[in-house]
Design an enzyme around this catalytic site. Sequence first.
Site, PDB file in Angstrom:
ATOM      1  N   THR A   1      37.645  49.258  37.873  1.00  0.00           N
ATOM      2  CA  THR A   1      37.721  49.838  39.213  1.00  0.00           C
ATOM      3  C   THR A   1      38.187  51.282  39.159  1.00  0.00           C
ATOM      4  OG1 THR A   1      38.337  47.613  39.965  1.00  0.00           O
ATOM      5  CG2 THR A   1      38.593  49.403  41.546  1.00  0.00           C
TER       6      THR A   1
ATOM      7  N   GLY B   1      38.796  45.344  31.697  1.00  0.00           N
ATOM      8  CA  GLY B   1      39.786  44.761  32.577  1.00  0.00           C
ATOM      9  C   GLY B   1      39.420  45.041  34.031  1.00  0.00           C
ATOM     10  N   CYS B   2      40.000  44.271  34.956  1.00  0.00           N
ATOM     11  CA  CYS B   2      39.615  44.401  36.374  1.00  0.00           C
ATOM     12  C   CYS B   2      40.126  45.702  36.985  1.00  0.00           C
ATOM     13  CB  CYS B   2      40.091  43.186  37.169  1.00  0.00           C
ATOM     14  SG  CYS B   2      41.847  42.811  37.014  1.00  0.00           S
ATOM     15  N   TYR B   3      41.431  45.988  36.837  1.00  0.00           N
ATOM     16  CA  TYR B   3      41.932  47.279  37.306  1.00  0.00           C
ATOM     17  C   TYR B   3      41.230  48.417  36.568  1.00  0.00           C
ATOM     18  CZ  TYR B   3      46.035  45.553  39.932  1.00  0.00           C
ATOM     19  OH  TYR B   3      46.879  44.967  40.849  1.00  0.00           O
TER      20      TYR B   3
END
EC number: 1.2.1.38
Length: 334
Positions: free
Chosen positions: A150, A145-147
């Site tokens: 990161t 996932g993007c969050y």
Amino acid sequence: MGIRVAVAGASGYAGGELLRLIAGHPHLELATATGFAQAGSTIATVHPHVRSFRDVVLAPTGPEALADADLVFLALPHGESAALAAQLPESVKVVDIGADFRLRSAAEWEQYYSGPHAGTWTYGLPELPGQRERIAASTRVANTGCYAVTTILALAPLIAAGVADPEDVVVVAASGTSGAGRSAKQHLLASEVMGSMSPYKVGAHQHVPEIKQASGARTLSMTPILAPMPRGILATVTARALTGADPREVLAAAYDGEPFVHVLPEGQWPQTGATLGSNSAHLQATVDVDSGRIVVVSATDNLVKGAAGQAVQNANIMLGLPEVAGLAVDGIAP
């Protein structure tokens, strides 16, 4: 002739980014691109920036349109990948950008998502220890996932080294509007977003169990924030320090030689604008002088390292190609 790849869900933002990256990839050839409501439209109509495939017509999404590819990217809404993946031949490699196969726990899937748990594929974050080899040996990979990517990149080495307390992690992260997808929603209208920042899914964001699973955190408080920008994520990750080790040095050692994870020089802090269009993650760390807590700031482009670029990186590994092929280290500025 290149390696034939297909994109299911090519009409969305992540799908469009995949098309852009495939167009510039030295070893990949687009076999087909599919859509749902946009099926029958040309890519020039849906993604006018992707001129290389402007005359390609989006096919209806189904196994018959995808089965001839060597590798399929699934860029579908959460919960929709599993049924389609089950209909693809075992000989076809698959990278799922959705969440369907990320979690090991069926209970956590049911808590944060809807529908039955589809199972667990190899987790697609090559920078985790040993994961690059697992991805290379897999035919089915679940993209991050993007969050999650990161945050995990900022946190996992510190927990693994015993430097950060896995019981006390707090994340505050701002994301651009493209992270919410392309479907029309009132809260994403320009009039609602411009000049304003707002939290959402406070205390119950679906990336929390994924972050915990991959980073080793045992409790995690996450506050996502919608920022008035199209793309980018800036995450501030804090944790109680367990030793006097310099967190920046720990991160620098963990990512030494990694092509896409960059620990910035001391005193330079990540900014989303520096990562736009790139598959890079920028990190910086310090210890708060008042609380003594570790603070790590991490920036990525949510559509590249947080989605399509990560998927291409995984595909490169699965296909035995150079891991960096078709992916930019440098961002676009201003």
